[in-house]
Enzyme design. Structure first.
Site, mmCIF file in Angstrom:
data_model
loop_
_atom_site.group_PDB
_atom_site.id
_atom_site.type_symbol
_atom_site.label_atom_id
_atom_site.label_comp_id
_atom_site.label_asym_id
_atom_site.label_seq_id
_atom_site.Cartn_x
_atom_site.Cartn_y
_atom_site.Cartn_z
ATOM 1 N N SER A 133 0.782 -1.263 0.008
ATOM 2 C CA SER A 133 -0.043 0.087 0.005
ATOM 3 C C SER A 133 0.826 1.379 -0.046
ATOM 4 O O SER A 133 1.875 1.228 0.493
ATOM 5 C CB SER A 133 -1.002 -0.220 1.229
ATOM 6 O OG SER A 133 -1.659 1.055 1.270
ATOM 7 N N TYR A 156 -2.054 0.169 9.763
ATOM 8 C CA TYR A 156 -2.619 -0.412 8.398
ATOM 9 C C TYR A 156 -1.244 -0.112 7.497
ATOM 10 O O TYR A 156 -0.572 -0.989 7.117
ATOM 11 C CB TYR A 156 -3.808 0.427 7.797
ATOM 12 C CG TYR A 156 -3.625 -0.092 6.404
ATOM 13 C CD1 TYR A 156 -4.197 -1.312 6.109
ATOM 14 C CD2 TYR A 156 -3.519 0.832 5.226
ATOM 15 C CE1 TYR A 156 -4.147 -1.744 4.694
ATOM 16 C CE2 TYR A 156 -3.576 0.360 3.899
ATOM 17 C CZ TYR A 156 -3.917 -0.895 3.543
ATOM 18 O OH TYR A 156 -3.773 -1.119 2.259
ATOM 19 N N LYS A 195 -17.354 -1.911 -0.642
ATOM 20 C CA LYS A 195 -16.360 -1.457 0.288
ATOM 21 C C LYS A 195 -17.022 -0.299 1.168
ATOM 22 O O LYS A 195 -16.430 -0.143 2.269
ATOM 23 C CB LYS A 195 -15.032 -0.925 -0.378
ATOM 24 C CG LYS A 195 -14.137 -1.955 -0.982
ATOM 25 C CD LYS A 195 -13.000 -1.121 -1.709
ATOM 26 C CE LYS A 195 -12.092 -0.572 -0.630
ATOM 27 N NZ LYS A 195 -10.750 -0.011 -1.165
#
Length: 326
Positions: A133, A156, A195
């Protein structure tokens, strides 16, 4: 690379990117054996109100391959993957909700489970392409270059960086290992509806414009992100599987665009609507991301085909259809 007659496992295959990848492989390589491994959605939610699993069966309507239900956090479920004689494993299962504050859960799901899956891949001498990411860069200066400014500001991003660090350690001693990490920037496009609140701003703003004739942006809409269309992301996944050596690459358009740019393009196709600027409530918010994709182009020929405008034009029909059902 010809995927025909290959056995391909996609973890998180009922999610946004995983389902698009499965459908692409099914269409272009009809003789491939495609196996989806996904937790699928339950009623369980995080404290934020977002679902704990983004996998949804509707993303897979028309899929003709095999499906395994399982949780990557459960060793017994991972045995189902270990029993498969696969050639390629695409790892897209993760907690991708950046608002989740349960550090233990995020690290277990995104990092520890990744190591468990990586061990299975190595035992089988198979190829692996996994989702990293742009969150690994935090708010460091753009353009974002792999190996530079890796300073995540939430768990994250940290979990994804730890994945990359583990792979770097392996590749240091064996650079020919076909393990490839893809650092996705702001992905948008078809099949992201489930999502929910974590879907792209392209979808969220498009739906606001259609349903409310007004959109809301954080003051004053000039934050810049690298928005990359799902079809370019699938191209990146396909190219990564053909790599002769391991590596970590950025996957973006290579150009940073503002939220006001999104609004301008939406107005071109949807007509005029109001814009309300509101204070940003988040302590952490990336204000400028831009993928340096030079190395990916040099090594594997990655060239995005969609800029922000052409991506929105390609996506707008689905946005309209979603709005009709709301």
């Amino acid at each position: 690379m010809d995927f025909n007659y290959k056995t391909i496992v996609i973890t998180g295959g009922a999610g946004f990117i995983g389902s698009n990848l499965a459908m692409y492989l099914q269409e272009h390589y009809p003789s491939a054996r495609i196996i989806i491994f996904d937790k699928f959605r339950t009623g369980e939610k995080f404290e934020s109100g977002n679902f704990t699993s983004l996998g949804h069966f509707k993303n897979l309507i028309g899929f003709k391959g095999e499906i395994i239900t399982g949780d990557i956090n459960f060793k017994e479920d991972l045995k189902k993957i270990a029993q498969i004689d696969f050639d390629i494993l695409y790892h897209h299962a993760a907690i991708s909700d950046t608002t989740v504050m349960d550090q233990k859960l995020v690290m277990q799901t995104n990092y520890q489970a990744f190591l468990d899956i990586l061990e299975i891949v190595l035992q089988k001498n198979a190829k692996m392409v996994y989702a990293s990411s742009a969150g690994t860069y935090g708010n460091t200066k753009a353009p974002n270059i792999v190996g530079v400014g890796e300073n995540p500001e939430n768990v994250y991003g940290f979990s994804k960086l730890m994945m990359d660090m583990s792979v770097r350690s392996l590749l240091k001693n064996n650079p020919e290992l076909p393990i490839v990490g893809l650092r996705f920037f702001n992905v948008y496009g078809e099949r992201e509806f489930y999502k929910g609140k974590t879907a792209s701003m392209i979808l969220q703003l498009g739906l606001q414009a259609l349903k409310e004739k007004k959109v809301r942006l954080f003051e004053f809409g000039e934050q810049r992100r690298d928005f990359v269309y799902i079809k370019d992301v699938i191209l990146a996944n396909i190219l990564a599987a053909s790599a002769k050596k391991g590596g970590i690459y950025n996957v973006g358009s290579g150009i940073a665009r503002s939220y006001n740019d999104i609004v301008a393009y939406l107005k071109e196709v949807l007509g005029d609507f109001d814009v309300e600027y509101i204070p940003n409530p988040y302590k952490f918010f990336q204000t400028h991301t831009q993928a340096d994709i030079t190395e990916f182009y040099q090594d594997l020929g990655y060239q995005p085909k969609f800029d922000l405008k052409t991506g929105i034009l390609s996506y707008i029909a689905e946005i309209k259809e979603i709005a009709k059902g709301l």
